[in-house]
Write a protein that holds these residues in place. Structure first.
Motif, PDB file in Angstrom:
ATOM      1  N   ARG A 174       0.827  -1.210   0.000  1.00 33.81           N
ATOM      2  CA  ARG A 174       0.000   0.000   0.000  1.00 33.81           C
ATOM      3  C   ARG A 174       0.866   1.267   0.000  1.00 33.81           C
ATOM      4  N   ARG A 175       2.106   1.130  -0.340  1.00 34.49           N
ATOM      5  CA  ARG A 175       3.077   2.203  -0.125  1.00 34.49           C
ATOM      6  C   ARG A 175       2.640   3.551  -0.686  1.00 34.49           C
ATOM      7  N   THR A 176       2.024   3.571  -1.844  1.00 40.02           N
ATOM      8  CA  THR A 176       1.621   4.853  -2.448  1.00 40.02           C
ATOM      9  C   THR A 176       0.144   5.168  -2.206  1.00 40.02           C
ATOM     10  N   GLY A 177      -0.466   4.439  -1.255  1.00 36.19           N
ATOM     11  CA  GLY A 177      -1.860   4.731  -0.908  1.00 36.19           C
ATOM     12  C   GLY A 177      -2.763   3.537  -1.152  1.00 36.19           C
ATOM     13  N   VAL A 178      -3.746   3.359  -0.262  1.00 34.61           N
ATOM     14  CA  VAL A 178      -4.640   2.206  -0.338  1.00 34.61           C
ATOM     15  C   VAL A 178      -5.444   2.209  -1.630  1.00 34.61           C
ATOM     16  N   GLU A 179      -6.022   3.352  -1.960  1.00 31.61           N
ATOM     17  CA  GLU A 179      -6.885   3.413  -3.149  1.00 31.61           C
ATOM     18  C   GLU A 179      -6.082   3.315  -4.441  1.00 31.61           C
ATOM     19  N   ASP A 180      -4.930   3.962  -4.482  1.00 31.47           N
ATOM     20  CA  ASP A 180      -4.098   3.937  -5.689  1.00 31.47           C
ATOM     21  C   ASP A 180      -3.595   2.537  -6.021  1.00 31.47           C
ATOM     22  N   THR A 181      -3.414   1.726  -4.994  1.00 31.45           N
ATOM     23  CA  THR A 181      -2.818   0.395  -5.195  1.00 31.45           C
ATOM     24  C   THR A 181      -3.831  -0.740  -5.085  1.00 31.45           C
ATOM     25  N   GLY A 182      -5.067  -0.432  -4.747  1.00 29.83           N
ATOM     26  CA  GLY A 182      -6.071  -1.468  -4.513  1.00 29.83           C
ATOM     27  C   GLY A 182      -6.275  -2.406  -5.681  1.00 29.83           C
ATOM     28  N   TYR A 183      -6.223  -1.857  -6.909  1.00 26.02           N
ATOM     29  CA  TYR A 183      -6.456  -2.698  -8.100  1.00 26.02           C
ATOM     30  C   TYR A 183      -5.399  -3.792  -8.226  1.00 26.02           C
ATOM     31  N   LYS A 184      -4.183  -3.521  -7.725  1.00 28.72           N
ATOM     32  CA  LYS A 184      -3.105  -4.511  -7.827  1.00 28.72           C
ATOM     33  C   LYS A 184      -3.422  -5.748  -6.991  1.00 28.72           C
ATOM     34  N   ARG A 185      -3.963  -5.515  -5.819  1.00 24.73           N
ATOM     35  CA  ARG A 185      -4.277  -6.640  -4.941  1.00 24.73           C
ATOM     36  C   ARG A 185      -5.509  -7.403  -5.432  1.00 24.73           C
ATOM     37  N   ILE A 186      -6.390  -6.714  -6.128  1.00 22.46           N
ATOM     38  CA  ILE A 186      -7.528  -7.399  -6.750  1.00 22.46           C
ATOM     39  C   ILE A 186      -7.034  -8.330  -7.850  1.00 22.46           C
ATOM     40  N   VAL A 187      -6.071  -7.881  -8.636  1.00 24.05           N
ATOM     41  CA  VAL A 187      -5.480  -8.740  -9.675  1.00 24.05           C
ATOM     42  C   VAL A 187      -4.850  -9.983  -9.028  1.00 24.05           C
ATOM     43  N   ALA A 188      -4.147  -9.786  -7.908  1.00 24.87           N
ATOM     44  CA  ALA A 188      -3.520 -10.915  -7.212  1.00 24.87           C
ATOM     45  C   ALA A 188      -4.573 -11.895  -6.697  1.00 24.87           C
ATOM     46  N   ASP A 213       0.809 -12.604   3.114  1.00 24.54           N
ATOM     47  CA  ASP A 213       0.651 -11.201   3.489  1.00 24.54           C
ATOM     48  C   ASP A 213      -0.084 -10.565   2.323  1.00 24.54           C
ATOM     49  N   PHE A 214      -1.378 -10.316   2.511  1.00 24.11           N
ATOM     50  CA  PHE A 214      -2.210  -9.789   1.435  1.00 24.11           C
ATOM     51  C   PHE A 214      -2.188  -8.262   1.359  1.00 24.11           C
ATOM     52  N   ASN A 215      -1.553  -7.607   2.341  1.00 17.64           N
ATOM     53  CA  ASN A 215      -1.566  -6.146   2.406  1.00 17.64           C
ATOM     54  C   ASN A 215      -2.995  -5.588   2.350  1.00 17.64           C
ATOM     55  N   ASP A 216      -3.940  -6.407   2.679  1.00 19.02           N
ATOM     56  CA  ASP A 216      -5.350  -6.053   2.825  1.00 19.02           C
ATOM     57  C   ASP A 216      -5.917  -6.867   3.973  1.00 19.02           C
ATOM     58  N   ASP A 217      -6.991  -6.375   4.555  1.00 22.37           N
ATOM     59  CA  ASP A 217      -7.627  -7.038   5.688  1.00 22.37           C
ATOM     60  C   ASP A 217      -8.662  -8.062   5.220  1.00 22.37           C
ATOM     61  N   PRO A 218      -9.156  -8.893   6.133  1.00 24.09           N
ATOM     62  CA  PRO A 218     -10.144  -9.908   5.741  1.00 24.09           C
ATOM     63  C   PRO A 218     -11.401  -9.357   5.076  1.00 24.09           C
ATOM     64  N   PHE A 219     -11.790  -8.122   5.415  1.00 23.65           N
ATOM     65  CA  PHE A 219     -13.005  -7.559   4.833  1.00 23.65           C
ATOM     66  C   PHE A 219     -12.718  -6.578   3.689  1.00 23.65           C
ATOM     67  N   SER A 220     -11.454  -6.490   3.275  1.00 25.17           N
ATOM     68  CA  SER A 220     -11.121  -5.658   2.114  1.00 25.17           C
ATOM     69  C   SER A 220     -11.709  -6.279   0.852  1.00 25.17           C
ATOM     70  N   GLU A 221     -11.956  -5.442  -0.153  1.00 23.56           N
ATOM     71  CA  GLU A 221     -12.594  -5.914  -1.383  1.00 23.56           C
ATOM     72  C   GLU A 221     -11.824  -7.053  -2.034  1.00 23.56           C
ATOM     73  N   SER A 222     -10.504  -6.949  -2.074  1.00 23.52           N
ATOM     74  CA  SER A 222      -9.697  -7.967  -2.745  1.00 23.52           C
ATOM     75  C   SER A 222      -9.913  -9.348  -2.137  1.00 23.52           C
ATOM     76  N   VAL A 223      -9.944  -9.406  -0.804  1.00 26.79           N
ATOM     77  CA  VAL A 223     -10.075 -10.689  -0.108  1.00 26.79           C
ATOM     78  C   VAL A 223     -11.526 -11.151  -0.057  1.00 26.79           C
ATOM     79  N   LYS A 225     -14.347 -10.066  -1.620  1.00 25.42           N
ATOM     80  CA  LYS A 225     -15.147 -10.153  -2.846  1.00 25.42           C
ATOM     81  C   LYS A 225     -14.485 -10.987  -3.936  1.00 25.42           C
ATOM     82  N   HIS A 226     -13.174 -10.843  -4.093  1.00 28.25           N
ATOM     83  CA  HIS A 226     -12.504 -11.462  -5.236  1.00 28.25           C
ATOM     84  C   HIS A 226     -11.795 -12.781  -4.922  1.00 28.25           C
ATOM     85  N   LEU A 227     -11.584 -13.078  -3.648  1.00 28.95           N
ATOM     86  CA  LEU A 227     -10.906 -14.333  -3.303  1.00 28.95           C
ATOM     87  C   LEU A 227     -11.837 -15.301  -2.583  1.00 28.95           C
ATOM     88  N   VAL A 228     -12.387 -14.881  -1.464  1.00 28.94           N
ATOM     89  CA  VAL A 228     -13.191 -15.788  -0.636  1.00 28.94           C
ATOM     90  C   VAL A 228     -14.607 -15.894  -1.183  1.00 28.94           C
TER      91      VAL A 228
END
Length: 324
Positions: A174-188, A213-223, A225-228
């Motif tokens: 999340r180094r450059t910001g949660v919103e700016d980098t969120g799409y990357k974790r969704i791709v992962a 280490d997902f760099n997102d929490d259990p209720f984050s969109e990436s985890v 909505k897109h994984l679990v």
């Protein structure tokens, strides 16, 4: 004494599966192919042999204790992140608290610019690797430039005679910001789903563990909505609170480190493994014991300042029971 003996005997069919971000486990040698200059003897951080060896022993101490109070043994499987190369992992499993466990290592160099990788450590007496490979996570910015992040490590093996698939991750930061980098974790997350679907297409009853280490929490969109989805269970959802997590930033707890598994671990079957419980391994010896950051992970560095701790993350774990 009799009760104590019975307690130990009763839990011998339980096994710990863990994940631990090792916080920049670098050796002291310059690798010209990676950005490792912060961790050299002549760097601002003054990373030297003595500090490296101290960290190796501390990490080995932590790993050997994960789940031990109930299983009476070190983790059967432990995924790790932020290891520079295979040599640092060899030094880790050869350290005094792990040497007798005879851990094997599954490691591949990843395309990460800093050269930090994920890996699987496994006790050979419980787990046999039958296949391993890396899965690239292809992320590009708006201009089409690739962001080189860590590969997913996919290991298939036999845990106490049952086949298990393990996916080990370290998603973009999340180094450059949660919103700016969120799409990357969704791709992962989506790439993990592709692998999961590939596995279950071949074997609908496959046992799968996803950790990292997902760099997102259990209720984050990436985890969430897109994984679990309906085929997976995330025990970490119940562990994350305002007062507890695996890493802390600006007085806020996050549970970036997670272990998720296929729902069939809830099923009791003879000669198979079933889910027992999950936890954050946040014992007092892994915490800062006083001052402003009391109770947070006792890390190796605070900025450029050497503090001599373990990691800026606590390990997480699940315990599974082998139904004999």
């Amino acid at each position: 004494m009799a009760n104590k003996f019975y307690f130990r005997k009763k839990n011998t069919n339980h096994y710990t599966v863990a994940f631990y971000n090792l916080e920049n486990l670098f050796d002291t040698k310059d690798d010209p192919k990676t950005l490792d200059n912060d961790f050299l003897p002549d760097s601002e951080k003054r990373w030297n042999r003595k500090r490296y060896e101290k960290k190796i022993v501390k990490l080995g101490t932590a790993i050997s204790n994960i789940g031990f109070s109930k299983t009476r043994k070190a983790p059967a499987l432990i995924g790790v992140a932020e290891a520079e190369n295979k040599k640092v992992l060899e030094d880790l499993v050869d350290s005094k608290h792990l040497k007798q466990k005879e851990y094997g290592i599954v490691h591949y160099n990843s395309p990460d610019e800093r050269g930090i990788d994920v890996a699987l450590l496994y006790q050979k007496q419980y787990f046999e690797v039958t296949n391993s490979e890396t899965i690239s996570v292809m992320i590009h910015d708006d201009e089409g430039v690739r962001d080189y992040t860590r590969d997913i490590l996919w290991v298939t093996g036999i845990l106490n005679k049952e086949e298990i698939h393990v996916l080990i991750n370290h998603w973009p930061s999340r180094r450059t910001g949660v919103e700016d980098t969120g799409y990357k974790r969704i791709v992962a997350a989506q790439k993990n789903r592709e692998v999961i679907d590939q596995i279950t297409d071949q074997d609908p009853e496959a046992k799968i563990i996803i950790m990292g280490d997902f760099n997102d929490d259990p209720f984050s969109e990436s985890v969430k909505k897109h994984l679990v989805q309906n085929d997976l269970f995330n025990p970490m959802e119940k562990l994350h609170t305002r007062y507890r997590g695996s890493t802390s930033y600006r007085s806020q707890w996050n549970l970036f480190d997670q272990i998720i598994f296929s729902y069939n671990f809830h099923r009791y079957e003879k000669e198979k493994h079933s889910f027992s419980d999950a936890g954050i391994f946040d014992k007092d010896f892994l915490k800062i014991y006083k001052g402003r950051y009391k109770g947070t992970p006792f890390r190796t560095y605070s900025g450029k300042k050497y503090t001599g701790g373990y990691s800026d993350h606590f390990p997480v774990y699940v315990r599974v029971k082998h139904n004999g």
